[in-house]
Design an enzyme around this catalytic site. Structure first.
Site, PDB file in Angstrom:
ATOM      1  N   LYS A  11      -9.488  -4.694  -8.747  1.00 27.97           N
ATOM      2  CA  LYS A  11      -9.227  -4.945  -7.327  1.00 27.97           C
ATOM      3  C   LYS A  11     -10.086  -3.991  -6.502  1.00 27.97           C
ATOM      4  O   LYS A  11     -10.460  -2.895  -6.953  1.00 27.97           O
ATOM      5  CB  LYS A  11      -7.743  -4.791  -6.986  1.00 27.97           C
ATOM      6  CG  LYS A  11      -7.154  -3.380  -7.091  1.00 27.97           C
ATOM      7  CD  LYS A  11      -7.215  -2.568  -5.816  1.00 27.97           C
ATOM      8  CE  LYS A  11      -6.814  -1.128  -6.068  1.00 27.97           C
ATOM      9  NZ  LYS A  11      -7.379  -0.175  -5.137  1.00 27.97           N
ATOM     10  N   ASP A 138       0.304   0.400  -7.404  1.00 28.00           N
ATOM     11  CA  ASP A 138      -0.693  -0.677  -7.308  1.00 28.00           C
ATOM     12  C   ASP A 138      -0.348  -1.903  -8.144  1.00 28.00           C
ATOM     13  O   ASP A 138      -0.926  -2.967  -7.943  1.00 28.00           O
ATOM     14  CB  ASP A 138      -2.063  -0.173  -7.797  1.00 28.00           C
ATOM     15  CG  ASP A 138      -2.909   0.394  -6.679  1.00 28.00           C
ATOM     16  OD1 ASP A 138      -2.452   0.372  -5.532  1.00 28.00           O
ATOM     17  OD2 ASP A 138      -4.026   0.854  -6.960  1.00 28.00           O
TER      18      ASP A 138
END
Length: 281
Positions: A11, A138
């Site tokens: 990401k 996350d």
């Protein structure tokens, strides 16, 4: 035993604002995309008494025995969700560590997605969120990964539409400590992404946004400042931004050709750095 192969995508943060601090944790809001850089994970059901996790590849050095995957498996075992099944997990690491791309977090998220999709575990949506948060902040972003806006209250707004950027991802031969970078943040931004709208991902908006963690990271590591300055000076660069708490710096382009050319120029200038071409997915 059947083996399954899955991809665990990196990401990137296209923008990140630190909006405050509550107890020990900072509140952040962020524009997030996934890119086609990925770790490869092979999952095999095993007859052994313990799970086996093996990391190989260029970025597999110094991964602790207590890692995001081991934490996930321990949680699932403790909750008796795997019905005493054991697995052998092999991870080929293509995503650098301490780069701000969530490599470890996404490994755990990808594995949790796999267990849910294959109906190896049965849990409610809220339970997957709780499990994710036990592993790391996350991880939740990788549960059914998509273009997303993380809001400062912890809510996540996901979008089905995709954005199309070709990107150069550069990383010097050192990583950044997330804990250190956040500990030096001494001012906060006003929230900008609420209400969350897809148009925030357009280049004309992104150009004017920031990553609040850059100020700390670039002061601590002048090499990151050099990288950003160099990439900003290349032709056809739309904008350049650090991902997460670093140390990866990402340059954004509209065309693959411009990105490819920038990558070859970068490699000549910083020949001891890691640098790849990628794209948003």
């Amino acid at each position: 035993m059947n083996s399954f192969k899955i991809k665990s995508y990196a990401k990137i943060n296209l923008a990140l604002n630190v909006t405050g601090k509550k107890s020990k944790l900072h509140n952040i809001e962020s524009l997030i995309s996934f890119i086609d850089l990925h770790d490869s994970i092979t999952i095999t059901e095993s007859n052994t008494k313990q799970h086996k996790i093996n990391f190989i590849g260029r970025f597999s050095k110094n991964i602790s025995k207590i890692n995001t995957i081991s934490k996930l498996l321990k949680i699932l075992d403790n909750k008796k969700l795997l019905n005493n099944k054991k697995f052998e997990i092999k991870v080929i690491k293509h995503i650098p560590q301490k780069a701000g791309m969530g490599g470890g977090s996404m490994n755990a998220a990808s594995l949790l997605n796999f267990f849910i999709e294959k109906k190896l575990i049965k849990i409610k949506k809220n339970d997957s969120k709780k499990i994710s948060n036990e592993i790391g902040s996350d991880v939740i972003l990788g549960i059914k990964p998509s273009l997303a806006i993380l809001l400062s209250n912890g809510d996540i707004k996901k979008f089905k539409n995709k954005i199309k950027f070709h990107i150069l991802v550069a990383k010097p031969n050192f990583g950044c400590s997330t804990k250190y970078i956040y500990s030096k943040v001494d001012s906060f931004s006003k929230p900008q992404f609420n209400p969350p709208k897809q148009k925030l991902f357009e280049a004309k908006y992104l150009k004017n946004l920031d990553n609040d963690l850059e100020k700390v990271a670039l002061n601590k590591y002048p090499e990151l400042k050099r990288i950003k300055s160099y990439l900003n000076g290349l032709p056809n660069t739309l904008f350049v931004r650090m991902s997460g708490s670093g140390s990866s710096i990402v340059a954004y382009f509209h065309s693959k050709k411009a990105c490819k050319k920038a990558c070859s120029q970068y490699k000549r200038k910083f020949n001891n750095h890691w640098c790849i071409e990628s794209k948003t997915i």
